[in-house]
Design a protein around this motif. Structure first.
Motif, PDB file in Angstrom:
ATOM      1  N   TYR A 149       0.821  -1.209   0.000  1.00 49.04           N
ATOM      2  CA  TYR A 149       0.000   0.000   0.000  1.00 49.04           C
ATOM      3  C   TYR A 149       0.860   1.267   0.000  1.00 49.04           C
ATOM      4  CZ  TYR A 149      -4.146  -2.854   0.693  1.00 49.04           C
ATOM      5  OH  TYR A 149      -5.163  -3.760   0.534  1.00 49.04           O
ATOM      6  N   PHE A 150       1.984   1.201   0.701  1.00 48.98           N
ATOM      7  CA  PHE A 150       2.924   2.332   0.689  1.00 48.98           C
ATOM      8  C   PHE A 150       3.365   2.625  -0.742  1.00 48.98           C
ATOM      9  CE2 PHE A 150       7.326   3.850   0.707  1.00 48.98           C
ATOM     10  CZ  PHE A 150       7.221   4.957   1.524  1.00 48.98           C
ATOM     11  N   HIS A 151       3.781   1.597  -1.469  1.00 49.56           N
ATOM     12  CA  HIS A 151       4.240   1.789  -2.848  1.00 49.56           C
ATOM     13  C   HIS A 151       3.095   2.237  -3.760  1.00 49.56           C
ATOM     14  CE1 HIS A 151       8.338   0.569  -2.299  1.00 49.56           C
ATOM     15  NE2 HIS A 151       7.994  -0.598  -1.774  1.00 49.56           N
ATOM     16  N   ARG A 152       1.920   1.691  -3.542  1.00 47.07           N
ATOM     17  CA  ARG A 152       0.772   2.106  -4.364  1.00 47.07           C
ATOM     18  C   ARG A 152       0.488   3.593  -4.212  1.00 47.07           C
ATOM     19  NH1 ARG A 152      -4.189  -2.147  -3.818  1.00 47.07           N
ATOM     20  NH2 ARG A 152      -3.130  -3.865  -4.820  1.00 47.07           N
ATOM     21  N   MET A 153       0.455   4.055  -2.970  1.00 42.99           N
ATOM     22  CA  MET A 153       0.189   5.481  -2.745  1.00 42.99           C
ATOM     23  C   MET A 153       1.290   6.338  -3.347  1.00 42.99           C
ATOM     24  SD  MET A 153      -1.681   7.929  -1.823  1.00 42.99           S
ATOM     25  CE  MET A 153      -3.004   7.318  -0.809  1.00 42.99           C
ATOM     26  N   ASN A 154       2.529   5.883  -3.288  1.00 40.55           N
ATOM     27  CA  ASN A 154       3.619   6.631  -3.921  1.00 40.55           C
ATOM     28  C   ASN A 154       3.360   6.788  -5.421  1.00 40.55           C
ATOM     29  OD1 ASN A 154       5.033   7.077  -1.575  1.00 40.55           O
ATOM     30  ND2 ASN A 154       6.500   5.422  -1.906  1.00 40.55           N
ATOM     31  N   VAL A 155       2.869   5.739  -6.056  1.00 40.86           N
ATOM     32  CA  VAL A 155       2.553   5.821  -7.491  1.00 40.86           C
ATOM     33  C   VAL A 155       1.432   6.825  -7.709  1.00 40.86           C
ATOM     34  CG1 VAL A 155       1.625   4.560  -9.473  1.00 40.86           C
ATOM     35  CG2 VAL A 155       3.373   3.496  -8.039  1.00 40.86           C
ATOM     36  N   TYR A 156       0.334   6.706  -6.966  1.00 32.90           N
ATOM     37  CA  TYR A 156      -0.800   7.616  -7.141  1.00 32.90           C
ATOM     38  C   TYR A 156      -0.367   9.072  -6.920  1.00 32.90           C
ATOM     39  CZ  TYR A 156      -3.485   3.279  -6.325  1.00 32.90           C
ATOM     40  OH  TYR A 156      -3.976   2.002  -6.374  1.00 32.90           O
ATOM     41  N   TRP A 157       0.353   9.271  -5.834  1.00 34.52           N
ATOM     42  CA  TRP A 157       0.767  10.625  -5.455  1.00 34.52           C
ATOM     43  C   TRP A 157       1.645  11.236  -6.541  1.00 34.52           C
ATOM     44  CZ3 TRP A 157      -0.684  12.875  -0.798  1.00 34.52           C
ATOM     45  CH2 TRP A 157      -0.096  14.116  -0.517  1.00 34.52           C
ATOM     46  N   ASN A 158       2.552  10.450  -7.073  1.00 33.48           N
ATOM     47  CA  ASN A 158       3.508  11.003  -8.020  1.00 33.48           C
ATOM     48  C   ASN A 158       2.967  11.113  -9.437  1.00 33.48           C
ATOM     49  OD1 ASN A 158       6.164  11.724  -6.684  1.00 33.48           O
ATOM     50  ND2 ASN A 158       5.539   9.844  -5.670  1.00 33.48           N
ATOM     51  N   LEU A 159       1.857  10.458  -9.731  1.00 31.44           N
ATOM     52  CA  LEU A 159       1.167  10.750 -10.984  1.00 31.44           C
ATOM     53  C   LEU A 159       0.660  12.196 -10.953  1.00 31.44           C
ATOM     54  CD1 LEU A 159      -0.793   7.418 -11.569  1.00 31.44           C
ATOM     55  CD2 LEU A 159       1.062   8.336 -12.993  1.00 31.44           C
ATOM     56  N   VAL A 160       0.167  12.624  -9.809  1.00 34.00           N
ATOM     57  CA  VAL A 160      -0.266  14.018  -9.645  1.00 34.00           C
ATOM     58  C   VAL A 160       0.945  14.951  -9.720  1.00 34.00           C
ATOM     59  CG1 VAL A 160      -1.367  15.663  -8.076  1.00 34.00           C
ATOM     60  CG2 VAL A 160      -2.282  13.349  -8.308  1.00 34.00           C
ATOM     61  N   ASN A 161       2.042  14.602  -9.022  1.00 31.85           N
ATOM     62  CA  ASN A 161       3.260  15.421  -9.077  1.00 31.85           C
ATOM     63  C   ASN A 161       3.763  15.574 -10.510  1.00 31.85           C
ATOM     64  OD1 ASN A 161       3.436  15.973  -6.362  1.00 31.85           O
ATOM     65  ND2 ASN A 161       4.959  14.406  -5.923  1.00 31.85           N
ATOM     66  N   LEU A 162       3.688  14.503 -11.281  1.00 35.18           N
ATOM     67  CA  LEU A 162       4.139  14.548 -12.672  1.00 35.18           C
ATOM     68  C   LEU A 162       3.290  15.523 -13.478  1.00 35.18           C
ATOM     69  CD1 LEU A 162       6.242  13.316 -14.566  1.00 35.18           C
ATOM     70  CD2 LEU A 162       4.605  11.498 -15.083  1.00 35.18           C
ATOM     71  N   LEU A 173      -4.283   1.523   5.716  1.00 37.54           N
ATOM     72  CA  LEU A 173      -4.190   2.832   6.359  1.00 37.54           C
ATOM     73  C   LEU A 173      -2.752   3.168   6.753  1.00 37.54           C
ATOM     74  CD1 LEU A 173      -7.424   2.703   8.550  1.00 37.54           C
ATOM     75  CD2 LEU A 173      -7.024   4.150   6.543  1.00 37.54           C
ATOM     76  N   ARG A 174      -2.048   2.184   7.275  1.00 32.19           N
ATOM     77  CA  ARG A 174      -0.647   2.435   7.666  1.00 32.19           C
ATOM     78  C   ARG A 174       0.236   2.676   6.441  1.00 32.19           C
ATOM     79  NH1 ARG A 174       1.350   1.863  12.454  1.00 32.19           N
ATOM     80  NH2 ARG A 174       3.337   1.063  11.723  1.00 32.19           N
ATOM     81  N   GLY A 175       0.053   1.887   5.398  1.00 30.50           N
ATOM     82  CA  GLY A 175       0.846   2.078   4.182  1.00 30.50           C
ATOM     83  C   GLY A 175       0.586   3.424   3.539  1.00 30.50           C
ATOM     84  N   PHE A 176      -0.706   3.760   3.404  1.00 22.81           N
ATOM     85  CA  PHE A 176      -1.060   5.049   2.821  1.00 22.81           C
ATOM     86  C   PHE A 176      -0.570   6.202   3.703  1.00 22.81           C
ATOM     87  CE2 PHE A 176      -4.967   3.703   0.049  1.00 22.81           C
ATOM     88  CZ  PHE A 176      -4.101   3.002  -0.784  1.00 22.81           C
ATOM     89  N   GLY A 177      -0.755   6.058   5.025  1.00 22.91           N
ATOM     90  CA  GLY A 177      -0.327   7.118   5.945  1.00 22.91           C
ATOM     91  C   GLY A 177       1.160   7.384   5.878  1.00 22.91           C
TER      92      GLY A 177
END
Length: 199
Positions: free
Chosen positions: A71-84, A148-152
């Motif tokens: 989940y940590f890695h998934r959120m990193n992908v989602y977040w950085n699509l927005v950053n891109l 929740l922990r991974g996303f947080g």
């Protein structure tokens, strides 16, 4: 070398050195605008590179891990699509020609960049708090604990990077740009005044 020649050489060195140092280093409007646009490009490329690296690592990590880490890695992908997307929009905005702005427009753009970076810094703090909230919420939600922990943790990590990134760029804009702005305003052919009607 005779003493007279030494004297002439020393005097010439002092005069040439003094004349070189005495020349003012006032920036031109074009320099002021070009430096701002160049800095915006650096911001865009840096954020874009960071986003691409996070997307690549996150995609691989999400496919090879389980639980909280996935989940940590998934959120990193989602977040950085927005950053891109943000980086791309910033790079498109920095494509204007440097000679096309008036002094007033250049100063407004400089001040806008500083305000945007400060606003982003406030949002970054909110992201960090939001990530901490997700971690706290995970304690009472055992069925969603890993998610929740991974996303947080991801939101805290991404928000922390962006906070440092935005503050560093704000202070670079402020230190270099404000000094140049004052020199340009001081060198402007028309002064700044106050009109007070007398009745």
């Amino acid at each position: 070398m005779t003493p007279f020649r030494r004297f002439l050489l020393a005097a010439g060195s002092v005069l040439l050195g003094t004349s070189t140092q005495a020349q003012p280093t006032n920036p031109t409007l074009r320099d002021f605008t070009e430096q701002r646009m160049q800095h915006q490009k650096v911001i865009g490329y840096t954020l874009g590179g960071y986003a691409l690296a996070n997307i690549a690592v996150g995609a691989v990590g999400a496919s090879q891990t389980t639980g909280e880490t996935r989940y940590f890695h998934r959120m990193n992908v989602y977040w950085n699509l927005v950053n891109l997307g943000i980086a791309g929009a910033g790079l498109l905005g920095a494509r204007r020609k440097a000679g096309s702005e008036t002094l007033g427009q250049a100063i407004r753009q400089h001040e806008n960049m500083k305000q945007i970076l400060l606003l982003n810094s406030g949002l970054d703090v909110a992201y960090i708090v939001g990530g901490a909230y997700l971690l706290e919420r995970a304690k009472n939600r055992p069925e969603n604990r890993d998610q929740l922990r991974g996303f947080g943790k991801s939101v805290i990590a991404q928000g922390s990077f962006l906070l440092a990134f935005d503050l560093v760029n704000y202070f670079i804009f402020k230190k270099r740009g404000d000094r140049q702005q004052m020199q340009l305003v001081g060198a402007a052919p028309l002064g700044v005044g106050v009109v007070m009607p007398i009745r």
